[in-house]
Design an enzyme around this catalytic site. Structure first.
Site, PDB file in Angstrom:
ATOM      1  N   ARG A 291       0.858  -1.182   0.000  1.00 29.16           N
ATOM      2  CA  ARG A 291       0.000   0.000   0.000  1.00 29.16           C
ATOM      3  C   ARG A 291       0.903   1.244   0.000  1.00 29.16           C
ATOM      4  O   ARG A 291       1.976   1.229   0.617  1.00 29.16           O
ATOM      5  CB  ARG A 291      -0.890   0.043   1.254  1.00 29.16           C
ATOM      6  CG  ARG A 291      -2.036  -0.947   1.248  1.00 29.16           C
ATOM      7  CD  ARG A 291      -3.134  -0.570   0.245  1.00 29.16           C
ATOM      8  NE  ARG A 291      -4.269  -1.487   0.277  1.00 29.16           N
ATOM      9  CZ  ARG A 291      -4.427  -2.527  -0.545  1.00 29.16           C
ATOM     10  NH1 ARG A 291      -3.519  -2.801  -1.476  1.00 29.16           N
ATOM     11  NH2 ARG A 291      -5.508  -3.285  -0.460  1.00 29.16           N
TER      12      ARG A 291
ATOM     13  N   HIS B 253      -1.068   0.245  -9.815  1.00 25.56           N
ATOM     14  CA  HIS B 253      -1.701  -0.748  -8.930  1.00 25.56           C
ATOM     15  C   HIS B 253      -2.200  -1.972  -9.724  1.00 25.56           C
ATOM     16  O   HIS B 253      -3.376  -2.328  -9.667  1.00 25.56           O
ATOM     17  CB  HIS B 253      -2.864  -0.100  -8.150  1.00 25.56           C
ATOM     18  CG  HIS B 253      -3.192  -0.842  -6.878  1.00 25.56           C
ATOM     19  ND1 HIS B 253      -3.601  -0.214  -5.728  1.00 25.56           N
ATOM     20  CD2 HIS B 253      -3.181  -2.167  -6.581  1.00 25.56           C
ATOM     21  CE1 HIS B 253      -3.828  -1.115  -4.784  1.00 25.56           C
ATOM     22  NE2 HIS B 253      -3.580  -2.317  -5.280  1.00 25.56           N
TER      23      HIS B 253
HETATM   24  P1  NAP Z   1      -1.393 -11.786   4.669  1.00 21.04           P
HETATM   25  O1  NAP Z   1      -1.471 -13.197   4.224  1.00 21.04           O
HETATM   26  O2  NAP Z   1      -2.356 -11.312   5.716  1.00 21.04           O
HETATM   27  O3  NAP Z   1       0.103 -11.535   5.193  1.00 21.04           O
HETATM   28  C1  NAP Z   1       0.445 -10.439   5.949  1.00 21.04           C
HETATM   29  C2  NAP Z   1       1.855 -10.643   6.484  1.00 21.04           C
HETATM   30  O4  NAP Z   1       2.275  -9.424   7.117  1.00 21.04           O
HETATM   31  C3  NAP Z   1       1.920 -11.741   7.548  1.00 21.04           C
HETATM   32  O5  NAP Z   1       3.084 -12.493   7.374  1.00 21.04           O
HETATM   33  C4  NAP Z   1       1.969 -10.952   8.858  1.00 21.04           C
HETATM   34  O6  NAP Z   1       2.675 -11.585   9.910  1.00 21.04           O
HETATM   35  C5  NAP Z   1       2.755  -9.734   8.423  1.00 21.04           C
HETATM   36  N1  NAP Z   1       2.506  -8.609   9.339  1.00 21.04           N
HETATM   37  C6  NAP Z   1       1.339  -7.965   9.581  1.00 21.04           C
HETATM   38  N2  NAP Z   1       1.529  -7.008  10.522  1.00 21.04           N
HETATM   39  C7  NAP Z   1       2.829  -7.062  10.858  1.00 21.04           C
HETATM   40  C8  NAP Z   1       3.635  -6.351  11.792  1.00 21.04           C
HETATM   41  N3  NAP Z   1       3.126  -5.381  12.562  1.00 21.04           N
HETATM   42  N4  NAP Z   1       4.933  -6.667  11.901  1.00 21.04           N
HETATM   43  C9  NAP Z   1       5.465  -7.662  11.132  1.00 21.04           C
HETATM   44  N5  NAP Z   1       4.759  -8.386  10.239  1.00 21.04           N
HETATM   45  C10 NAP Z   1       3.458  -8.092  10.111  1.00 21.04           C
HETATM   46  O7  NAP Z   1      -1.543 -10.788   3.452  1.00 21.04           O
HETATM   47  P2  NAP Z   1      -1.358 -11.085   1.878  1.00 21.04           P
HETATM   48  O8  NAP Z   1      -2.548 -11.769   1.340  1.00 21.04           O
HETATM   49  O9  NAP Z   1      -0.014 -11.716   1.678  1.00 21.04           O
HETATM   50  O10 NAP Z   1      -1.385  -9.585   1.308  1.00 21.04           O
HETATM   51  C11 NAP Z   1      -0.459  -8.610   1.760  1.00 21.04           C
HETATM   52  C12 NAP Z   1      -0.848  -7.236   1.259  1.00 21.04           C
HETATM   53  O11 NAP Z   1      -0.543  -7.109  -0.127  1.00 21.04           O
HETATM   54  C13 NAP Z   1      -2.335  -6.898   1.309  1.00 21.04           C
HETATM   55  O12 NAP Z   1      -2.729  -6.477   2.594  1.00 21.04           O
HETATM   56  C14 NAP Z   1      -2.467  -5.788   0.292  1.00 21.04           C
HETATM   57  O13 NAP Z   1      -2.290  -4.540   0.910  1.00 21.04           O
HETATM   58  C15 NAP Z   1      -1.293  -6.033  -0.664  1.00 21.04           C
HETATM   59  N6  NAP Z   1      -1.748  -6.409  -2.025  1.00 21.04           N
HETATM   60  C16 NAP Z   1      -1.401  -5.636  -3.079  1.00 21.04           C
HETATM   61  C17 NAP Z   1      -1.788  -5.980  -4.372  1.00 21.04           C
HETATM   62  C18 NAP Z   1      -1.347  -5.192  -5.562  1.00 21.04           C
HETATM   63  O14 NAP Z   1      -1.867  -5.428  -6.667  1.00 21.04           O
HETATM   64  N7  NAP Z   1      -0.421  -4.279  -5.430  1.00 21.04           N
HETATM   65  C19 NAP Z   1      -2.562  -7.149  -4.569  1.00 21.04           C
HETATM   66  C20 NAP Z   1      -2.895  -7.910  -3.469  1.00 21.04           C
HETATM   67  C21 NAP Z   1      -2.478  -7.551  -2.194  1.00 21.04           C
HETATM   68  P3  NAP Z   1       2.140 -12.982  10.545  1.00 21.04           P
HETATM   69  O15 NAP Z   1       2.318 -14.007   9.446  1.00 21.04           O
HETATM   70  O16 NAP Z   1       3.048 -13.222  11.693  1.00 21.04           O
HETATM   71  O17 NAP Z   1       0.699 -12.765  10.888  1.00 21.04           O
END
Ligand code: NAP
Length: 314
Positions: free
Chosen positions: A229, A277
């Site tokens: 983001r 994006h």
């Molecule tokens: P996810 O499965 O929820 O993974 C989030 C990761 O971040 C987890 O490993 C979590 O740790 C870690 N995390 C969260 N808060 C943290 C903190 N305070 N300190 C350290 N680590 C932390 O999410 P995802 O599905 O991989 O997606 C990630 C993000 O990608 C989305 O939220 C979205 O914003 C972005 N995204 C972007 C696009 C694009 O087209 N650009 C597309 C899709 C998604 P734990 O494993 O320990 O819980």
């Protein structure tokens, strides 16, 4: 029983068509209504949404489940009229792992193979080779996040020969990947990195995490890829770090304001590459089927996948 669908950016209504087809297949009796044509609001118990307009939740008093049409739920959680007791489910993977892995692999290759330098040399019409070009095995990639998408990206990069480390809240076990966990380990995570990738959810803890302090922890010349983001990155700090050479280049897919305003300095910066994006779109049929499956699970009294913990914000 009905579901309300709303997507802020469904060009051509393609995703809605796919979603309606997936619902018709899995739950033929469920009526899908497109906001704002909600009919009798008391019949609406499910909502499937991307960037809902203000007032939507207030108009739907009987919601039992909210499904996000996205992996990130930061915007949804900010909705002022979001009901506090209704569970939210996000899109997990949803066909995004492959395009996200390709995008980040491209960015890492671009930096490791020094394509930016060759592009600059081309503009000067200079035939310039760099004998010291680093090998993939010597190019350390660090991913902020170790969730669904980060672990897919990490797998792609390790298969391509890059040493990969991730940073998350809890410790992970992934073949060939070094796991760092918690704020105490962030400095060690930053050591010797060549490319830093952000794949964190946007929460109150991770907002503005890529700031001058973090950039200064990285080795001089680290390249940056932000696919999470825009709010993760402090724009002014990134510009300062690029100007000093602390950050060598940045590949940015996400921005604090989208579309990026036309007078933003990122547009014309020599060492920033931007995309609108598109790293991992959710318009595909896989996402539609997955969300429809979540609705079908809810209708069957089961817990749908992708439950969002409102305390952690993801
Ligand atoms: P996810 O499965 O929820 O993974 C989030 C990761 O971040 C987890 O490993 C979590 O740790 C870690 N995390 C969260 N808060 C943290 C903190 N305070 N300190 C350290 N680590 C932390 O999410 P995802 O599905 O991989 O997606 C990630 C993000 O990608 C989305 O939220 C979205 O914003 C972005 N995204 C972007 C696009 C694009 O087209 N650009 C597309 C899709 C998604 P734990 O494993 O320990 O819980």
């Amino acid at each position: 029983m009905a579901l309300v669908f709303y997507s802020h950016s469904d060009e051509g209504g393609l995703f809605e068509k796919r979603f309606r087809a997936a619902i018709a297949e899995q739950l033929p009796d469920l009526e899908v209504r497109t906001w704002p044509e909600i009919g009798d609001a008391s019949e609406v118990i499910y909502a499937a949404l991307w960037l809902p307009p203000e007032g939507l939740f207030k108009a739907l008093p009987n919601l039992t489940h909210i499904f996000a049409l996205s992996a990130g739920v930061d915007r949804l959680l900010q909705a002022r009229d979001l009901p506090s007791e209704v569970p939210i489910y996000r899109l997990e993977e949803g066909g995004m792992a492959a395009p996200m892995s390709q995008y980040v692999h491209y960015g890492v290759l671009h930096a490791q193979r020094q394509m930016g330098l060759y592009k600059e040399a081309q503009q000067r019409q200079q035939w310039k080779r760099d004998a010291a070009e680093p090998a993939a095995g010597d190019w350390e990639v660090g991913i902020l996040g170790a969730g669904v998408l980060a672990s897919a990206v990490a797998e792609t990069l390790t298969v391509a020969g890059y040493p990969v480390r991730t940073w998350s809240r809890s410790r992970k076990q992934q073949a060939g990947v070094t796991s760092f966990a918690g704020w105490d380990e962030l400095p060690a995570f930053c050591e010797n990195l060549n490319t830093l990738v952000c794949l964190l959810p946007l929460t109150s803890d991770t907002d503005s995490i890529m700031n001058a302090e973090l950039f200064n922890r990285l080795p001089k010349g680290t390249s940056l890829i932000n696919v999470a983001r825009g709010e993760h990155c402090v724009d002014e700090d990134l510009l300062t770090a690029l100007d000093s050479g602390q950050i060598s280049s940045a590949l940015l897919d996400v921005f604090r304001q989208e579309p990026l305003p036309s007078d933003h300095p990122f547009w014309l910066h020599e060492r920033i590459m931007m995309t609108p994006h598109i790293a991992a779109p959710t318009a595909g049929g896989i996402a539609a089927k997955q969300i429809a499956k979540g609705v079908a699970d809810a209708a069957a009294g089961l817990q749908p996948a992708g439950f969002v913990d409102r305390k952690t914000g993801y």
